[in-house]
Design a protein around this motif. Structure first.
Motif, PDB file in Angstrom:
ATOM      1  N   THR A   1      -4.776   0.045  -5.179  1.00 36.83           N
ATOM      2  CA  THR A   1      -5.124   0.348  -4.198  1.00 36.83           C
ATOM      3  C   THR A   1      -6.303   0.090  -3.454  1.00 36.83           C
TER       4      THR A   1
ATOM      5  N   GLU B   1      -6.248  -1.808   0.134  1.00 37.04           N
ATOM      6  CA  GLU B   1      -7.049  -1.115   1.350  1.00 37.04           C
ATOM      7  C   GLU B   1      -8.211  -2.307   1.761  1.00 37.04           C
TER       8      GLU B   1
ATOM      9  N   TYR C   1      -4.765   2.625  -8.970  1.00 39.01           N
ATOM     10  CA  TYR C   1      -5.886   2.839  -8.266  1.00 39.01           C
ATOM     11  C   TYR C   1      -6.766   1.452  -7.924  1.00 39.01           C
TER      12      TYR C   1
ATOM     13  N   ILE D   1       0.919   6.913  -6.781  1.00 31.53           N
ATOM     14  CA  ILE D   1       0.039   7.829  -6.979  1.00 31.53           C
ATOM     15  C   ILE D   1       0.476   9.199  -6.772  1.00 31.53           C
ATOM     16  N   SER D   2       1.059   9.386  -5.742  1.00 33.13           N
ATOM     17  CA  SER D   2       1.549  10.643  -5.369  1.00 33.13           C
ATOM     18  C   SER D   2       2.453  11.274  -6.399  1.00 33.13           C
TER      19      SER D   2
ATOM     20  N   LEU E   1       0.906  -1.131  -0.175  1.00 31.54           N
ATOM     21  CA  LEU E   1      -0.073   0.040  -0.039  1.00 31.54           C
ATOM     22  C   LEU E   1       0.728   1.387   0.017  1.00 31.54           C
ATOM     23  N   THR E   2       1.831   1.078   0.782  1.00 27.96           N
ATOM     24  CA  THR E   2       2.806   2.583   0.859  1.00 27.96           C
ATOM     25  C   THR E   2       3.585   2.620  -0.690  1.00 27.96           C
ATOM     26  N   TYR E   3       3.590   1.594  -1.318  1.00 29.27           N
ATOM     27  CA  TYR E   3       4.311   1.912  -2.804  1.00 29.27           C
ATOM     28  C   TYR E   3       3.232   2.592  -3.694  1.00 29.27           C
ATOM     29  N   LEU E   4       2.011   1.653  -3.689  1.00 30.85           N
ATOM     30  CA  LEU E   4       1.008   2.309  -4.401  1.00 30.85           C
ATOM     31  C   LEU E   4       0.390   3.742  -4.344  1.00 30.85           C
ATOM     32  N   LYS E   5       0.445   4.085  -3.160  1.00 25.64           N
ATOM     33  CA  LYS E   5       0.367   5.608  -2.810  1.00 25.64           C
ATOM     34  C   LYS E   5       1.456   6.476  -3.228  1.00 25.64           C
TER      35      LYS E   5
ATOM     36  N   ALA F   1     -11.031   4.875  -3.447  1.00 27.79           N
ATOM     37  CA  ALA F   1     -10.189   4.603  -4.564  1.00 27.79           C
ATOM     38  C   ALA F   1     -11.195   4.347  -5.554  1.00 27.79           C
TER      39      ALA F   1
ATOM     40  N   GLU G   1     -11.453   3.912   2.597  1.00 23.93           N
ATOM     41  CA  GLU G   1     -10.500   3.962   1.587  1.00 23.93           C
ATOM     42  C   GLU G   1     -10.732   3.064   0.235  1.00 23.93           C
TER      43      GLU G   1
END
Length: 102
Positions: free
Chosen positions: A33, A37, A30, A9-10, A2-6, A49, A45
């Motif tokens: 994600t 989530e 997404y 996205i960022s 999840l950290t890598y996905l966010k 998404a 969340e």
């Protein structure tokens, strides 16, 4: 994950999300994600998404995987009416109809 996905996205500018050039990447980020989530039991969340995907997806078929996660999320929370309704709505958009219940 999840950290890598966010993080992925960022790295995309708001104007780049679901743009022609970054469409596939946005959709995959997404959708993944939403799944992550769901696995982490962050149900709000998942909905967030799925909402982003619903707003950005070019066609309904691209939304289907995320809708599956949304349906599972509703069922996990015991919101069976929402799960069933979401499922029937998705099937109707795919041309599959069911007779009304008695």
């Amino acid at each position: 994950a999840l950290t890598y996905l966010k993080a992925g996205i960022s790295m995309l500018e708001t104007s780049e999300l679901f743009s022609t050039e970054h469409y596939d990447m946005s959709l995959r980020l997404y959708t993944s994600t939403a799944e992550a989530e769901l696995i982490n039991a962050n149900m709000s969340e998942v909905e967030a998404a799925v909402a982003v995907i619903s707003n950005g997806a070019f066609c309904f078929l691209d939304r289907v995987p995320s809708l599956v996660f949304l349906i599972i999320s509703y069922a996990t929370q015991g919101e069976m009416t929402k799960a069933i309704s979401t499922g029937f709505d998705a099937l109707a958009k795919l041309g599959i109809s069911f007779p009304p219940s008695a």
